[in-house]
Design a protein around this motif. Structure first.
Motif, PDB file in Angstrom:
ATOM      1  N   ILE A  38      50.851 -44.221  19.850  1.00  0.00           N
ATOM      2  CA  ILE A  38      50.529 -45.638  19.653  1.00  0.00           C
ATOM      3  C   ILE A  38      50.817 -46.459  20.911  1.00  0.00           C
ATOM      4  CG2 ILE A  38      51.126 -47.722  18.353  1.00  0.00           C
ATOM      5  CD1 ILE A  38      51.701 -45.872  15.931  1.00  0.00           C
ATOM      6  N   ARG A  39      51.994 -46.293  21.477  1.00  0.00           N
ATOM      7  CA  ARG A  39      52.387 -47.086  22.642  1.00  0.00           C
ATOM      8  C   ARG A  39      51.405 -46.912  23.802  1.00  0.00           C
ATOM      9  NH1 ARG A  39      56.634 -49.679  23.867  1.00  0.00           N
ATOM     10  NH2 ARG A  39      57.194 -50.156  25.989  1.00  0.00           N
ATOM     11  N   SER A  40      51.096 -45.675  24.127  1.00  0.00           N
ATOM     12  CA  SER A  40      50.191 -45.382  25.232  1.00  0.00           C
ATOM     13  C   SER A  40      48.803 -45.991  24.994  1.00  0.00           C
ATOM     14  CB  SER A  40      50.093 -43.871  25.419  1.00  0.00           C
ATOM     15  OG  SER A  40      49.148 -43.561  26.398  1.00  0.00           O
ATOM     16  N   ARG A  41      48.304 -45.874  23.777  1.00  0.00           N
ATOM     17  CA  ARG A  41      46.956 -46.370  23.478  1.00  0.00           C
ATOM     18  C   ARG A  41      46.878 -47.889  23.535  1.00  0.00           C
ATOM     19  NH1 ARG A  41      42.573 -47.106  24.523  1.00  0.00           N
ATOM     20  NH2 ARG A  41      40.863 -47.193  23.041  1.00  0.00           N
ATOM     21  N   VAL A  42      47.884 -48.568  22.980  1.00  0.00           N
ATOM     22  CA  VAL A  42      47.888 -50.038  23.010  1.00  0.00           C
ATOM     23  C   VAL A  42      47.960 -50.529  24.453  1.00  0.00           C
ATOM     24  CG1 VAL A  42      49.227 -52.096  22.430  1.00  0.00           C
ATOM     25  CG2 VAL A  42      48.783 -50.364  20.681  1.00  0.00           C
ATOM     26  N   LEU A  43      48.797 -49.915  25.273  1.00  0.00           N
ATOM     27  CA  LEU A  43      48.897 -50.330  26.671  1.00  0.00           C
ATOM     28  C   LEU A  43      47.587 -50.077  27.416  1.00  0.00           C
ATOM     29  CD1 LEU A  43      52.561 -49.243  27.507  1.00  0.00           C
ATOM     30  CD2 LEU A  43      51.700 -51.494  26.824  1.00  0.00           C
ATOM     31  N   ALA A  44      46.848 -49.045  27.031  1.00  0.00           N
ATOM     32  CA  ALA A  44      45.535 -48.791  27.629  1.00  0.00           C
ATOM     33  C   ALA A  44      44.558 -49.913  27.279  1.00  0.00           C
ATOM     34  CB  ALA A  44      44.992 -47.443  27.168  1.00  0.00           C
ATOM     35  N   HIS A  45      44.644 -50.434  26.050  1.00  0.00           N
ATOM     36  CA  HIS A  45      43.801 -51.571  25.660  1.00  0.00           C
ATOM     37  C   HIS A  45      44.089 -52.773  26.559  1.00  0.00           C
ATOM     38  CE1 HIS A  45      41.722 -50.347  21.973  1.00  0.00           C
ATOM     39  NE2 HIS A  45      42.835 -49.758  21.550  1.00  0.00           N
ATOM     40  N   LEU A  46      45.347 -52.992  26.890  1.00  0.00           N
ATOM     41  CA  LEU A  46      45.717 -54.147  27.718  1.00  0.00           C
ATOM     42  C   LEU A  46      45.100 -54.065  29.107  1.00  0.00           C
ATOM     43  CD1 LEU A  46      49.494 -54.578  26.820  1.00  0.00           C
ATOM     44  CD2 LEU A  46      47.571 -55.964  26.046  1.00  0.00           C
ATOM     45  N   ARG A  47      44.897 -52.855  29.606  1.00  0.00           N
ATOM     46  CA  ARG A  47      44.336 -52.660  30.952  1.00  0.00           C
ATOM     47  C   ARG A  47      42.812 -52.651  30.975  1.00  0.00           C
ATOM     48  NH1 ARG A  47      48.603 -48.854  30.848  1.00  0.00           N
ATOM     49  NH2 ARG A  47      47.121 -47.201  30.384  1.00  0.00           N
ATOM     50  N   ALA A  48      42.166 -52.536  29.821  1.00  0.00           N
ATOM     51  CA  ALA A  48      40.704 -52.405  29.766  1.00  0.00           C
ATOM     52  C   ALA A  48      40.030 -53.757  30.010  1.00  0.00           C
ATOM     53  CB  ALA A  48      40.289 -51.835  28.418  1.00  0.00           C
ATOM     54  N   GLU A  49      39.284 -53.850  31.101  1.00  0.00           N
ATOM     55  CA  GLU A  49      38.621 -55.108  31.452  1.00  0.00           C
ATOM     56  C   GLU A  49      37.625 -55.556  30.391  1.00  0.00           C
ATOM     57  OE1 GLU A  49      37.023 -55.343  35.380  1.00  0.00           O
ATOM     58  OE2 GLU A  49      38.744 -54.280  36.239  1.00  0.00           O
ATOM     59  N   ASP A  50      36.926 -54.598  29.770  1.00  0.00           N
ATOM     60  CA  ASP A  50      35.914 -54.962  28.776  1.00  0.00           C
ATOM     61  C   ASP A  50      36.530 -55.413  27.449  1.00  0.00           C
ATOM     62  OD1 ASP A  50      36.808 -52.355  28.352  1.00  0.00           O
ATOM     63  OD2 ASP A  50      34.939 -51.740  27.401  1.00  0.00           O
ATOM     64  N   GLU A  51      37.844 -55.334  27.310  1.00  0.00           N
ATOM     65  CA  GLU A  51      38.519 -55.786  26.094  1.00  0.00           C
ATOM     66  C   GLU A  51      39.358 -57.033  26.339  1.00  0.00           C
ATOM     67  OE1 GLU A  51      40.607 -52.561  24.216  1.00  0.00           O
ATOM     68  OE2 GLU A  51      38.914 -51.218  24.456  1.00  0.00           O
ATOM     69  N   ALA A  52      39.190 -57.672  27.493  1.00  0.00           N
ATOM     70  CA  ALA A  52      39.997 -58.827  27.876  1.00  0.00           C
ATOM     71  C   ALA A  52      39.862 -59.982  26.884  1.00  0.00           C
ATOM     72  CB  ALA A  52      39.632 -59.294  29.281  1.00  0.00           C
ATOM     73  N   ALA A  53      38.666 -60.219  26.350  1.00  0.00           N
ATOM     74  CA  ALA A  53      38.467 -61.323  25.404  1.00  0.00           C
ATOM     75  C   ALA A  53      39.272 -61.104  24.117  1.00  0.00           C
ATOM     76  CB  ALA A  53      36.986 -61.496  25.081  1.00  0.00           C
ATOM     77  N   MET A  54      39.261 -59.860  23.625  1.00  0.00           N
ATOM     78  CA  MET A  54      40.040 -59.553  22.421  1.00  0.00           C
ATOM     79  C   MET A  54      41.533 -59.681  22.703  1.00  0.00           C
ATOM     80  SD  MET A  54      40.164 -56.139  20.015  1.00  0.00           S
ATOM     81  CE  MET A  54      40.635 -55.046  21.348  1.00  0.00           C
ATOM     82  N   MET A  55      41.968 -59.190  23.848  1.00  0.00           N
ATOM     83  CA  MET A  55      43.392 -59.260  24.196  1.00  0.00           C
ATOM     84  C   MET A  55      43.853 -60.706  24.349  1.00  0.00           C
ATOM     85  SD  MET A  55      44.658 -56.218  24.247  1.00  0.00           S
ATOM     86  CE  MET A  55      43.671 -55.993  22.796  1.00  0.00           C
ATOM     87  N   ALA A  56      42.967 -61.588  24.823  1.00  0.00           N
ATOM     88  CA  ALA A  56      43.320 -62.999  24.976  1.00  0.00           C
ATOM     89  C   ALA A  56      43.562 -63.663  23.617  1.00  0.00           C
ATOM     90  CB  ALA A  56      42.221 -63.740  25.730  1.00  0.00           C
ATOM     91  N   GLN A  57      42.941 -63.142  22.560  1.00  0.00           N
ATOM     92  CA  GLN A  57      43.117 -63.694  21.212  1.00  0.00           C
ATOM     93  C   GLN A  57      44.292 -63.064  20.465  1.00  0.00           C
ATOM     94  OE1 GLN A  57      39.439 -63.867  18.863  1.00  0.00           O
ATOM     95  NE2 GLN A  57      38.378 -63.326  20.757  1.00  0.00           N
ATOM     96  N   THR A  58      44.777 -61.937  20.962  1.00  0.00           N
ATOM     97  CA  THR A  58      45.848 -61.196  20.288  1.00  0.00           C
ATOM     98  C   THR A  58      47.198 -61.860  20.515  1.00  0.00           C
ATOM     99  OG1 THR A  58      44.612 -59.135  20.565  1.00  0.00           O
ATOM    100  CG2 THR A  58      46.959 -58.932  20.077  1.00  0.00           C
ATOM    101  N   ARG A  59      47.951 -62.046  19.432  1.00  0.00           N
ATOM    102  CA  ARG A  59      49.281 -62.665  19.511  1.00  0.00           C
ATOM    103  C   ARG A  59      50.408 -61.664  19.275  1.00  0.00           C
ATOM    104  NH1 ARG A  59      46.630 -65.248  21.963  1.00  0.00           N
ATOM    105  NH2 ARG A  59      45.729 -67.251  21.489  1.00  0.00           N
ATOM    106  N   ARG A  60      50.127 -60.612  18.499  1.00  0.00           N
ATOM    107  CA  ARG A  60      51.140 -59.584  18.242  1.00  0.00           C
ATOM    108  C   ARG A  60      50.438 -58.283  17.874  1.00  0.00           C
ATOM    109  NH1 ARG A  60      50.424 -62.537  13.971  1.00  0.00           N
ATOM    110  NH2 ARG A  60      50.409 -61.685  11.885  1.00  0.00           N
ATOM    111  N   VAL A  61      51.179 -57.196  18.005  1.00  0.00           N
ATOM    112  CA  VAL A  61      50.664 -55.886  17.639  1.00  0.00           C
ATOM    113  C   VAL A  61      51.593 -55.316  16.562  1.00  0.00           C
ATOM    114  CG1 VAL A  61      50.055 -53.579  18.453  1.00  0.00           C
ATOM    115  CG2 VAL A  61      49.815 -55.537  19.989  1.00  0.00           C
TER     116      VAL A  61
END
Length: 65
Positions: A38-61
């Motif tokens: 889980i930890r590795s995958r979530v951190l990979a989402h944070l680095r993905a440029e094409d997921e930046a819009a979703m990450m900007a809306q995320t407040r907690r995991v």
């Protein structure tokens, strides 16, 4: 990376398998994923440029092992 995710929710992520949920301001999750690490995958989402819009809306995991 410019995000407003609660640091405590990121720190709590385990290196075990399970389901993770990106939560925003609303009741429903923005995204639900599963991973063997889980930890590795979530951190990979944070680095993905094409997921930046979703990450900007995320407040907690949240996660379920």
């Amino acid at each position: 990376m410019d995000h407003q995710i609660d640091p405590a929710s990121l720190a709590a992520l385990p290196r075990t398998s399970g389901v993770y949920l990106f939560k925003g301001d609303g009741r429903l999750p923005l995204y639900i994923g599963k991973s063997v690490d889980i930890r590795s995958r979530v951190l990979a989402h944070l680095r993905a440029e094409d997921e930046a819009a979703m990450m900007a809306q995320t407040r907690r995991v949240e996660f379920i092992e």
